[in-house]
Design a protein around this motif. Structure first.
Motif, PDB file in Angstrom:
ATOM      1  N   HIS A   1      18.702  -4.470  -7.228  1.00 42.39           N
ATOM      2  CA  HIS A   1      17.727  -5.353  -7.867  1.00 42.39           C
ATOM      3  C   HIS A   1      16.334  -4.712  -7.843  1.00 42.39           C
ATOM      4  O   HIS A   1      15.625  -4.695  -8.853  1.00 42.39           O
ATOM      5  N   ILE A   2      15.953  -4.175  -6.694  1.00 35.65           N
ATOM      6  CA  ILE A   2      14.641  -3.526  -6.569  1.00 35.65           C
ATOM      7  C   ILE A   2      14.518  -2.388  -7.573  1.00 35.65           C
ATOM      8  O   ILE A   2      13.505  -2.263  -8.275  1.00 35.65           O
ATOM      9  N   VAL A   3      15.560  -1.564  -7.659  1.00 35.68           N
ATOM     10  CA  VAL A   3      15.527  -0.430  -8.588  1.00 35.68           C
ATOM     11  C   VAL A   3      15.401  -0.924 -10.030  1.00 35.68           C
ATOM     12  O   VAL A   3      14.657  -0.353 -10.832  1.00 35.68           O
ATOM     13  N   GLY A   4      16.097  -2.003 -10.351  1.00 37.59           N
ATOM     14  CA  GLY A   4      15.991  -2.567 -11.693  1.00 37.59           C
ATOM     15  C   GLY A   4      14.577  -3.000 -12.031  1.00 37.59           C
ATOM     16  O   GLY A   4      14.110  -2.820 -13.171  1.00 37.59           O
ATOM     17  N   GLU A   5      13.861  -3.567 -11.066  1.00 40.04           N
ATOM     18  CA  GLU A   5      12.484  -4.024 -11.321  1.00 40.04           C
ATOM     19  C   GLU A   5      11.506  -2.854 -11.433  1.00 40.04           C
ATOM     20  O   GLU A   5      10.492  -2.949 -12.124  1.00 40.04           O
ATOM     21  N   LEU A   6      11.801  -1.749 -10.729  1.00 42.05           N
ATOM     22  CA  LEU A   6      10.888  -0.609 -10.743  1.00 42.05           C
ATOM     23  C   LEU A   6      11.105   0.314 -11.944  1.00 42.05           C
ATOM     24  O   LEU A   6      10.154   0.875 -12.485  1.00 42.05           O
ATOM     25  N   MET A   7      12.334   0.472 -12.367  1.00 40.02           N
ATOM     26  CA  MET A   7      12.657   1.486 -13.370  1.00 40.02           C
ATOM     27  C   MET A   7      12.364   1.067 -14.807  1.00 40.02           C
ATOM     28  O   MET A   7      12.389   1.892 -15.715  1.00 40.02           O
ATOM     29  N   LYS A   8      12.099  -0.226 -15.028  1.00 35.88           N
ATOM     30  CA  LYS A   8      11.768  -0.703 -16.370  1.00 35.88           C
ATOM     31  C   LYS A   8      10.763  -1.838 -16.226  1.00 35.88           C
ATOM     32  O   LYS A   8      10.419  -2.222 -15.116  1.00 35.88           O
ATOM     33  N   GLY A   9      10.316  -2.390 -17.336  1.00 32.01           N
ATOM     34  CA  GLY A   9       9.363  -3.486 -17.281  1.00 32.01           C
ATOM     35  C   GLY A   9       9.896  -4.663 -16.485  1.00 32.01           C
ATOM     36  O   GLY A   9      11.040  -5.064 -16.649  1.00 32.01           O
ATOM     37  N   PHE A  10       9.067  -5.194 -15.620  1.00 31.51           N
ATOM     38  CA  PHE A  10       9.411  -6.366 -14.803  1.00 31.51           C
ATOM     39  C   PHE A  10       8.639  -7.556 -15.347  1.00 31.51           C
ATOM     40  O   PHE A  10       9.171  -8.367 -16.091  1.00 31.51           O
ATOM     41  N   LEU A  11       7.369  -7.653 -15.046  1.00 33.33           N
ATOM     42  CA  LEU A  11       6.534  -8.738 -15.570  1.00 33.33           C
ATOM     43  C   LEU A  11       5.623  -8.281 -16.701  1.00 33.33           C
ATOM     44  O   LEU A  11       5.077  -9.110 -17.420  1.00 33.33           O
ATOM     45  N   LEU A  12       5.451  -6.995 -16.837  1.00 35.34           N
ATOM     46  CA  LEU A  12       4.508  -6.454 -17.819  1.00 35.34           C
ATOM     47  C   LEU A  12       5.225  -5.579 -18.841  1.00 35.34           C
ATOM     48  O   LEU A  12       6.231  -4.937 -18.523  1.00 35.34           O
TER      49      LEU A  12
ATOM     50  N   GLU B   1       0.830  -1.210   0.000  1.00 32.82           N
ATOM     51  CA  GLU B   1       0.000   0.000   0.000  1.00 32.82           C
ATOM     52  C   GLU B   1       0.861   1.256   0.000  1.00 32.82           C
ATOM     53  O   GLU B   1       0.571   2.227  -0.704  1.00 32.82           O
ATOM     54  N   LEU B   2       1.944   1.252   0.798  1.00 35.47           N
ATOM     55  CA  LEU B   2       2.813   2.419   0.867  1.00 35.47           C
ATOM     56  C   LEU B   2       3.516   2.682  -0.468  1.00 35.47           C
ATOM     57  O   LEU B   2       3.673   3.833  -0.878  1.00 35.47           O
ATOM     58  N   LEU B   3       3.927   1.608  -1.154  1.00 32.50           N
ATOM     59  CA  LEU B   3       4.546   1.785  -2.469  1.00 32.50           C
ATOM     60  C   LEU B   3       3.568   2.419  -3.447  1.00 32.50           C
ATOM     61  O   LEU B   3       3.928   3.336  -4.202  1.00 32.50           O
ATOM     62  N   ILE B   4       2.347   1.950  -3.450  1.00 31.47           N
ATOM     63  CA  ILE B   4       1.339   2.498  -4.359  1.00 31.47           C
ATOM     64  C   ILE B   4       1.046   3.954  -4.003  1.00 31.47           C
ATOM     65  O   ILE B   4       0.963   4.818  -4.884  1.00 31.47           O
ATOM     66  N   GLU B   5       0.938   4.255  -2.718  1.00 28.38           N
ATOM     67  CA  GLU B   5       0.718   5.644  -2.288  1.00 28.38           C
ATOM     68  C   GLU B   5       1.872   6.543  -2.732  1.00 28.38           C
ATOM     69  O   GLU B   5       1.662   7.687  -3.144  1.00 28.38           O
ATOM     70  N   THR B   6       3.090   6.031  -2.632  1.00 29.70           N
ATOM     71  CA  THR B   6       4.276   6.795  -3.031  1.00 29.70           C
ATOM     72  C   THR B   6       4.174   7.213  -4.486  1.00 29.70           C
ATOM     73  O   THR B   6       4.321   8.397  -4.822  1.00 29.70           O
ATOM     74  N   TYR B   7       3.929   6.255  -5.365  1.00 30.28           N
ATOM     75  CA  TYR B   7       3.883   6.569  -6.790  1.00 30.28           C
ATOM     76  C   TYR B   7       2.624   7.332  -7.175  1.00 30.28           C
ATOM     77  O   TYR B   7       2.669   8.200  -8.051  1.00 30.28           O
ATOM     78  N   ALA B   8       1.520   7.060  -6.521  1.00 26.05           N
ATOM     79  CA  ALA B   8       0.295   7.811  -6.809  1.00 26.05           C
ATOM     80  C   ALA B   8       0.470   9.281  -6.440  1.00 26.05           C
ATOM     81  O   ALA B   8      -0.112  10.165  -7.073  1.00 26.05           O
ATOM     82  N   GLY B   9       1.293   9.542  -5.424  1.00 20.97           N
ATOM     83  CA  GLY B   9       1.539  10.913  -4.987  1.00 20.97           C
ATOM     84  C   GLY B   9       2.664  11.603  -5.742  1.00 20.97           C
ATOM     85  O   GLY B   9       3.033  12.736  -5.414  1.00 20.97           O
ATOM     86  N   GLY B  10       3.248  10.934  -6.729  1.00 24.29           N
ATOM     87  CA  GLY B  10       4.317  11.535  -7.499  1.00 24.29           C
ATOM     88  C   GLY B  10       5.689  11.395  -6.864  1.00 24.29           C
ATOM     89  O   GLY B  10       6.643  12.082  -7.259  1.00 24.29           O
ATOM     90  N   GLY B  11       5.809  10.484  -5.897  1.00 25.54           N
ATOM     91  CA  GLY B  11       7.084  10.290  -5.218  1.00 25.54           C
ATOM     92  C   GLY B  11       7.970   9.270  -5.911  1.00 25.54           C
ATOM     93  O   GLY B  11       7.621   8.722  -6.959  1.00 25.54           O
ATOM     94  N   LYS B  12       9.106   9.021  -5.284  1.00 18.54           N
ATOM     95  CA  LYS B  12      10.069   8.031  -5.766  1.00 18.54           C
ATOM     96  C   LYS B  12      10.484   7.153  -4.599  1.00 18.54           C
ATOM     97  O   LYS B  12      10.216   7.467  -3.438  1.00 18.54           O
ATOM     98  N   VAL B  13      11.161   6.051  -4.917  1.00 18.01           N
ATOM     99  CA  VAL B  13      11.654   5.126  -3.905  1.00 18.01           C
ATOM    100  C   VAL B  13      13.171   5.257  -3.820  1.00 18.01           C
ATOM    101  O   VAL B  13      13.864   5.284  -4.832  1.00 18.01           O
ATOM    102  N   LEU B  14      13.668   5.337  -2.597  1.00 18.22           N
ATOM    103  CA  LEU B  14      15.096   5.273  -2.307  1.00 18.22           C
ATOM    104  C   LEU B  14      15.344   3.937  -1.628  1.00 18.22           C
ATOM    105  O   LEU B  14      14.546   3.518  -0.788  1.00 18.22           O
ATOM    106  N   CYS B  15      16.423   3.252  -1.987  1.00 19.63           N
ATOM    107  CA  CYS B  15      16.732   1.943  -1.396  1.00 19.63           C
ATOM    108  C   CYS B  15      18.149   1.949  -0.856  1.00 19.63           C
ATOM    109  O   CYS B  15      19.054   2.493  -1.498  1.00 19.63           O
ATOM    110  N   CYS B  16      18.357   1.287   0.293  1.00 23.03           N
ATOM    111  CA  CYS B  16      19.721   1.134   0.791  1.00 23.03           C
ATOM    112  C   CYS B  16      19.882  -0.167   1.554  1.00 23.03           C
ATOM    113  O   CYS B  16      18.933  -0.713   2.119  1.00 23.03           O
TER     114      CYS B  16
END
Length: 196
Positions: free
Chosen positions: A49-60, A23-38
């Motif tokens: 790996h997470i950034v790779g799946e988010l920044m381009k097509g993963f399953l779709l 839910e938090l991930l969806i809220e982040t992107y719906a609000g125009g935010g980005k994800v930081l990972c460490c």
């Protein structure tokens, strides 16, 4: 979620936290935010790996319909969910570690990058890695949400994070083996929401 739990039944005890993180991930992107990972070591690789799946097509297939982009280029691009892996910021990280305080390296990057609606994914198998905890503390101080991926034990991250997904193991490599299907689910679920 059902398929994830069928393949990894031990994650049933984490189900509520995985759903909250989704839910938090969806809220982040719906609000125009980005994800930081460490993370450190293998968890740094998980951040990448997470950034790779988010920044381009993963399953779709993520068809780009942005008419600002010329059509010949648009057809060669994929829709993106903005994300930054903090371990990959080698120039600024090495300079900061050399000049300042190594324990604050990710905290510095969070401070520099974090904006309203962003989300930090903080990965530490122990939940107590000092640089990851510092990053989470700064994230909370500047007003962004924190999702932590840790092992089973209570930890400093589990106290700080908005959601802490505690993989049901305590040995480092076993914790990491659970982190992979957890974040694959989170990425796939988010992708489906925005590109299905």
């Amino acid at each position: 979620m059902i398929k994830l739990l069928e393949r990894y039944p031990a994650l049933t005890e984490c189900r509520a936290d995985i759903e909250k993180a989704a839910e938090l991930l969806i809220e982040t992107y719906a609000g125009g935010g980005k994800v930081l990972c460490c993370g450190n070591g293998g968890s740094a690789s998980d951040s990448e790996h997470i950034v790779g799946e988010l920044m381009k097509g993963f399953l779709l297939a993520r068809k780009v319909t942005d008419e600002r982009i010329p059509e010949d280029l648009r057809d060669k691009l994929q829709g993106s969910l903005p994300a930054i892996s903090l371990p990959s910021q080698t120039s600024v990280s090495s300079a900061f570690v050399n000049d300042c305080d190594p324990e604050m390296v990710y905290a510095q990057l969070v401070y520099g990058y974090a904006k309203e609606h962003d989300l930090l994914i903080a990965i530490s198998t122990s939940g107590n890695s000092k640089n990851i905890v510092a990053a989470a503390r700064v994230a909370k101080a500047v007003g962004i949400k924190v999702v932590a991926l840790t092992g089973k034990k209570e930890s400093k991250l589990s106290e700080i994070a908005d959601v802490c997904i505690k993989a049901p193991e305590t040995e480092t490599y076993k914790v990491q083996e659970y982190h992979l299907p957890i974040y694959h689910y989170l990425c796939a679920n988010t992708e489906a929401k925005f590109f299905n």
